[in-house]
Design an enzyme around this catalytic site. Sequence first.
Site, PDB file in Angstrom:
ATOM      1  N   ASP A 285       0.855  -1.181   0.000  1.00  0.00           N
ATOM      2  CA  ASP A 285       0.000   0.000   0.000  1.00  0.00           C
ATOM      3  C   ASP A 285       0.896   1.237   0.000  1.00  0.00           C
ATOM      4  O   ASP A 285       1.831   1.338   0.791  1.00  0.00           O
ATOM      5  CB  ASP A 285      -0.903   0.008   1.240  1.00  0.00           C
ATOM      6  CG  ASP A 285      -1.987   1.066   1.147  1.00  0.00           C
ATOM      7  OD1 ASP A 285      -3.070   0.731   0.664  1.00  0.00           O
ATOM      8  OD2 ASP A 285      -1.734   2.218   1.560  1.00  0.00           O
ATOM      9  N   ILE A 286       0.626   2.182  -0.915  1.00  0.00           N
ATOM     10  CA  ILE A 286       1.417   3.411  -0.991  1.00  0.00           C
ATOM     11  C   ILE A 286       1.030   4.304   0.183  1.00  0.00           C
ATOM     12  O   ILE A 286      -0.139   4.657   0.342  1.00  0.00           O
ATOM     13  CB  ILE A 286       1.178   4.136  -2.328  1.00  0.00           C
ATOM     14  CG1 ILE A 286       1.571   3.223  -3.508  1.00  0.00           C
ATOM     15  CG2 ILE A 286       1.977   5.436  -2.383  1.00  0.00           C
ATOM     16  CD1 ILE A 286       1.176   3.779  -4.861  1.00  0.00           C
TER      17      ILE A 286
ATOM     18  N   GLU B   1      -4.599   2.366  -4.423  1.00  0.00           N
ATOM     19  CA  GLU B   1      -3.155   2.359  -4.285  1.00  0.00           C
ATOM     20  C   GLU B   1      -2.658   1.064  -3.662  1.00  0.00           C
ATOM     21  O   GLU B   1      -1.582   1.012  -3.082  1.00  0.00           O
ATOM     22  CB  GLU B   1      -2.693   3.546  -3.426  1.00  0.00           C
ATOM     23  CG  GLU B   1      -3.187   3.549  -2.012  1.00  0.00           C
ATOM     24  CD  GLU B   1      -4.515   4.264  -1.815  1.00  0.00           C
ATOM     25  OE1 GLU B   1      -4.766   4.699  -0.696  1.00  0.00           O
ATOM     26  OE2 GLU B   1      -5.292   4.372  -2.783  1.00  0.00           O
TER      27      GLU B   1
END
Length: 476
Positions: A357-358, A400
């Site tokens: 996950d960004i 994301e």
Amino acid sequence: MKSIVTHRRPAGPTGWGRVRIAAILVGVFLFAVRSATAEPVALSPDEKAYLAVHGPVTLCVDPDWVPFESINARGEHEGIAADLLRLVARRTGVVFDLVPTRDWDESLEASKDGRCQVLSFLNKTPARDEWLLFTEPIFNDSNVFITREEHPFIDDPAGLAGESIVFPRGTSMEERVRAEYPNLGILTTDSEMDALSMVSDRKADMTMRSLIIAAYTIKKEGLFNLKIAGRLPNYANNLRLGVVGTQPVLRDILDKGVASITPQERGRIVNEHVAINVQTGLDKALVLKIGLAFALVAGLGLAWNYKLKKYNAELMRLSRTDLLTDLPNRRQVMARLDEELGRASRSHRPFSVIILDIDHFTAVNDRLGHQGGDRFLIAFARVLRETVRSCDLAGRIGGEEFLVLCPETDQGQAAQLAERIRAAVAGHAFEPGRRHSISAGVAALLPGETADALLCRADDALYRCKEGGRDKVCVL
């Protein structure tokens, strides 16, 4: 009953062959993995006070946007948006009060004049930014060009001359195409069905609509002289909830509810409304029509056959690929996950997954805007593709969030790979003068474990990373 509304105002060939044909026709599938039941989200004291003081939240929707959303004969909100909003309502404590409208234009006006606090399922645009605050996307869907069967594949709409494109009035795609492709003649009409019918009846050359809408409407209305003729990578529907600009606390509450929805829950909801219906709607007569159509096309010569093969190959690729990043999409990754789990169980070999996950991607979108955020995701996908091993499969499973499948890999090796990805992201210049990071959850397959359980453990590990300050790798 699929309505999310608890306060309502008075309303003014079976098997694989079938799946394969459906993929060629519409290129849209979402694979449902599991239905997760999440705990209520944690609200701040200010957010709890807001709900206590303000009571029900007025909601306007598109009353005729099947299967995304509609208002039925009983005055209830139903469809994909309704089911997702029901999850948000249950987890945040927000009570939605549906305000019926005649059409989407009236819903927009009701939002502008204060009759509706929330609009469901809309794209963020500069014009809408003037009076709305937006949540993170609650649903993502690709847009494609829909033309008649004889129209050539559309590589670049800027090269088209003298052609018309039709949109339902008030859509964000109309705004963007008007600005970016002045060579196209813009037509507007009252509904999704009218737009597709105008193309079918030769009153317009094309429309640009969502893959899900195309799948549903072409099947339901029998418009089999239409086809998917191309797509623009940056023209995806990133559908959000729009909240009037005077209610930032309400936006923050709804954002927490949106964040609580898992990709598996979205997949299950879409499958209930679209995928099963599309697959079971094909009968022998339709299969015969498709066969005759292909026979006719084959008779036109080798040149046309070559174009048709390119077109069908593109459609099949679209059905398996995330249109923005060009990575395998969630459906393809989940299908491969099942295959790899079966192989690992039979051979008693290790297998691991990594969920990435960004970190703080909302801030990236706020700084760079929607198109800049898309460019960031494209660059991130490139870094991910270059960092994983040749035996791994990396795909985008939502917003994301990305999933890496690691065959023949134990937990320690997967953690090392996740650290390598984290370091590669930290060392890449996505934005001048800024360092970016990811959080990663790692889980290795246990004997007899299901795909759902494996993903749950990886997701829990990811959650620990976020709770522990992000920019790290956690295993579970």
